[in-house]
Motif scaffolding. Structure first.
Motif, mmCIF file in Angstrom:
data_model
loop_
_atom_site.group_PDB
_atom_site.id
_atom_site.type_symbol
_atom_site.label_atom_id
_atom_site.label_comp_id
_atom_site.label_asym_id
_atom_site.label_seq_id
_atom_site.Cartn_x
_atom_site.Cartn_y
_atom_site.Cartn_z
ATOM 1 N N ASP A 9 -5.636 -23.344 -32.416
ATOM 2 C CA ASP A 9 -5.226 -21.851 -31.392
ATOM 3 C C ASP A 9 -5.199 -22.445 -30.451
ATOM 4 O O ASP A 9 -4.384 -22.895 -30.430
ATOM 5 N N SER A 10 -4.272 -20.566 -29.679
ATOM 6 C CA SER A 10 -2.447 -20.715 -29.420
ATOM 7 C C SER A 10 -3.029 -21.898 -28.426
ATOM 8 O O SER A 10 -1.613 -21.371 -28.622
ATOM 9 N N ARG A 11 -3.978 -22.238 -27.359
ATOM 10 C CA ARG A 11 -3.469 -22.659 -25.940
ATOM 11 C C ARG A 11 -3.272 -24.737 -26.554
ATOM 12 O O ARG A 11 -2.356 -25.186 -25.993
ATOM 13 N N GLU A 12 -4.086 -24.251 -27.863
ATOM 14 C CA GLU A 12 -3.921 -25.779 -28.185
ATOM 15 C C GLU A 12 -2.132 -26.260 -28.935
ATOM 16 O O GLU A 12 -1.335 -27.329 -29.565
ATOM 17 N N ARG A 13 -1.714 -24.771 -29.270
ATOM 18 C CA ARG A 13 -0.435 -24.630 -30.545
ATOM 19 C C ARG A 13 0.295 -24.896 -28.850
ATOM 20 O O ARG A 13 1.606 -25.590 -29.291
ATOM 21 N N ALA A 14 0.073 -24.034 -28.110
ATOM 22 C CA ALA A 14 1.044 -24.625 -26.785
ATOM 23 C C ALA A 14 0.910 -26.309 -26.528
ATOM 24 O O ALA A 14 2.632 -26.433 -25.972
ATOM 25 N N ALA A 15 -0.141 -26.553 -26.280
ATOM 26 C CA ALA A 15 0.153 -28.346 -25.858
ATOM 27 C C ALA A 15 0.590 -28.694 -26.967
ATOM 28 O O ALA A 15 1.485 -30.002 -26.293
ATOM 29 N N ASN A 16 0.303 -28.406 -28.317
ATOM 30 C CA ASN A 16 1.516 -29.009 -29.178
ATOM 31 C C ASN A 16 2.991 -29.174 -29.158
ATOM 32 O O ASN A 16 3.544 -29.942 -29.043
ATOM 33 N N GLN A 17 3.059 -27.988 -29.074
ATOM 34 C CA GLN A 17 4.660 -27.873 -28.578
ATOM 35 C C GLN A 17 5.044 -28.579 -27.539
ATOM 36 O O GLN A 17 6.169 -29.267 -27.593
ATOM 37 N N ILE A 18 4.188 -28.233 -25.947
ATOM 38 C CA ILE A 18 4.885 -29.555 -25.106
ATOM 39 C C ILE A 18 4.978 -31.028 -25.146
ATOM 40 O O ILE A 18 5.482 -31.705 -25.766
ATOM 41 N N LEU A 19 3.556 -31.556 -26.190
ATOM 42 C CA LEU A 19 3.529 -32.700 -26.412
ATOM 43 C C LEU A 19 4.566 -33.140 -27.327
ATOM 44 O O LEU A 19 5.350 -34.192 -27.737
ATOM 45 N N SER A 20 4.727 -32.302 -28.335
ATOM 46 C CA SER A 20 6.043 -32.364 -29.206
ATOM 47 C C SER A 20 7.730 -32.873 -28.801
ATOM 48 O O SER A 20 7.781 -33.266 -28.956
ATOM 49 N N GLN A 21 7.518 -31.930 -27.867
ATOM 50 C CA GLN A 21 8.971 -31.960 -26.593
ATOM 51 C C GLN A 21 9.705 -33.180 -26.884
ATOM 52 O O GLN A 21 10.431 -33.925 -26.740
ATOM 53 N N VAL A 22 8.152 -33.757 -26.243
ATOM 54 C CA VAL A 22 8.215 -34.677 -25.244
ATOM 55 C C VAL A 22 8.381 -35.819 -25.857
ATOM 56 O O VAL A 22 9.201 -37.265 -25.785
ATOM 57 N N ALA A 23 7.808 -35.892 -27.276
ATOM 58 C CA ALA A 23 7.044 -37.236 -28.210
ATOM 59 C C ALA A 23 8.845 -36.937 -28.944
ATOM 60 O O ALA A 23 9.391 -38.357 -28.917
ATOM 61 N N ASP A 24 9.273 -35.939 -28.982
ATOM 62 C CA ASP A 24 10.938 -35.708 -30.073
ATOM 63 C C ASP A 24 11.589 -36.726 -29.254
ATOM 64 O O ASP A 24 12.552 -37.461 -29.714
ATOM 65 N N ARG A 25 11.620 -36.476 -28.123
ATOM 66 C CA ARG A 25 12.678 -36.980 -26.985
ATOM 67 C C ARG A 25 12.793 -38.412 -27.075
ATOM 68 O O ARG A 25 14.043 -39.216 -26.654
ATOM 69 N N CYS A 26 11.553 -39.060 -27.078
ATOM 70 C CA CYS A 26 11.298 -40.450 -26.916
ATOM 71 C C CYS A 26 10.861 -41.149 -28.425
ATOM 72 O O CYS A 26 10.518 -42.290 -27.603
ATOM 73 N N GLY A 27 11.106 -40.740 -29.321
ATOM 74 C CA GLY A 27 11.224 -41.403 -30.730
ATOM 75 C C GLY A 27 9.395 -41.246 -30.861
ATOM 76 O O GLY A 27 9.395 -42.252 -31.633
ATOM 77 N N ALA A 28 8.909 -40.539 -30.766
ATOM 78 C CA ALA A 28 7.250 -41.023 -31.354
ATOM 79 C C ALA A 28 6.596 -39.626 -31.565
ATOM 80 O O ALA A 28 7.700 -38.616 -32.048
ATOM 81 N N SER A 29 5.800 -39.636 -32.420
ATOM 82 C CA SER A 29 5.101 -38.804 -32.940
ATOM 83 C C SER A 29 4.162 -37.898 -32.325
ATOM 84 O O SER A 29 3.116 -38.729 -32.085
ATOM 85 N N ILE A 30 3.100 -36.464 -33.078
ATOM 86 C CA ILE A 30 2.137 -36.224 -32.556
ATOM 87 C C ILE A 30 1.267 -35.765 -33.644
ATOM 88 O O ILE A 30 1.445 -35.096 -34.834
ATOM 89 N N TYR A 31 0.255 -36.348 -33.340
ATOM 90 C CA TYR A 31 -0.822 -36.184 -34.269
ATOM 91 C C TYR A 31 -1.698 -35.786 -34.385
ATOM 92 O O TYR A 31 -2.936 -35.375 -33.096
ATOM 93 N N GLN A 32 -2.362 -34.373 -35.144
ATOM 94 C CA GLN A 32 -3.669 -33.324 -34.750
ATOM 95 C C GLN A 32 -4.787 -33.755 -35.738
ATOM 96 O O GLN A 32 -4.977 -34.183 -36.369
ATOM 97 N N LYS A 33 -5.888 -33.696 -34.676
ATOM 98 C CA LYS A 33 -7.136 -33.411 -35.229
ATOM 99 C C LYS A 33 -7.408 -34.887 -35.984
ATOM 100 O O LYS A 33 -7.440 -34.707 -37.011
ATOM 101 N N VAL A 34 -6.558 -36.025 -35.427
ATOM 102 C CA VAL A 34 -7.332 -37.849 -35.796
ATOM 103 C C VAL A 34 -8.868 -38.363 -35.434
ATOM 104 O O VAL A 34 -8.800 -38.067 -34.479
ATOM 105 N N ARG A 35 -9.248 -38.660 -36.289
ATOM 106 C CA ARG A 35 -11.072 -39.601 -36.572
ATOM 107 C C ARG A 35 -10.472 -40.339 -34.772
ATOM 108 O O ARG A 35 -9.608 -41.229 -35.361
ATOM 109 N N VAL A 36 -11.078 -40.197 -34.138
ATOM 110 C CA VAL A 36 -11.683 -42.009 -33.148
ATOM 111 C C VAL A 36 -11.349 -42.665 -34.452
ATOM 112 O O VAL A 36 -10.829 -43.661 -33.524
ATOM 113 N N ALA A 37 -11.595 -43.064 -35.530
ATOM 114 C CA ALA A 37 -12.520 -43.773 -35.705
ATOM 115 C C ALA A 37 -11.197 -44.154 -35.916
ATOM 116 O O ALA A 37 -10.745 -45.980 -37.281
ATOM 117 N N ASP A 38 -9.950 -43.020 -36.500
ATOM 118 C CA ASP A 38 -8.665 -44.089 -37.203
ATOM 119 C C ASP A 38 -7.920 -44.397 -36.633
ATOM 120 O O ASP A 38 -6.802 -44.622 -36.635
#
Length: 146
Positions: A9-38
């Motif tokens: 949804d729009s708020r989750e997209r905003a959170a994803n954008q914020i997380l992605s900006q920081v992760a990109d700067r720090c050489g990390a990645s963002i994964y969405q809707k990942v099973r706890v067991a994974d």
């Protein structure tokens, strides 16, 4: 009629954008809707049956981790208005307990974390994510992403 639903949804997209900006700067990645067991090795010896069953079917909204599907660093749960309901609170409690038992960092945020600036032009989510990476860099003695 189109039966497809938006993945975020729009708020989750905003959170994803914020997380992605920081992760990109720090050489990390963002994964969405990942099973706890994974993300965590769930087994019968580590969890009571109710938590094991829940953990096998539940997911994290976002997982911040190494690029290319590497190890996870921490998870972020976006708690929208539906989390005020008793059933959602029980699911949140179970997920919190699983993370606590495994020592896996879980950050719970709501829409206030997406808009509130902390005085330096950052949202609280951005600041907290930066802080996590800075702490990790400090303990390793390397710059962020190094």
């Amino acid at each position: 009629m189109d039966s497809r639903r938006r993945l975020l949804d729009s708020r989750e997209r905003a959170a994803n954008q914020i997380l992605s900006q920081v992760a990109d700067r720090c050489g990390a990645s963002i994964y969405q809707k990942v099973r706890v067991a994974d993300v965590l090795h769930l087994d019968r010896d580590a969890l009571p049956e109710g938590l094991l069953f829940y953990g096998m079917r539940a997911h994290f909204d976002f997982v911040v981790g190494e690029p290319d599907g590497g190890l996870p660093f921490f998870a972020v749960e976006f708690d929208g208005p539906s989390h005020a309901k008793r059933a959602a609170q029980e699911r949140d409690r179970k997920k919190n307990e699983i993370c606590r038992l495994f020592g896996f960092p879980l950050l719970r945020v709501d829409s206030a974390y997406l808009r509130d600036e902390i005085g330096n032009g950052q949202t609280l989510l951005e600041w907290l994510t930066n802080l996590w990476f800075e702490h990790e860099s400090f303990t390793r003695g390397e710059p962020c992403g190094g």
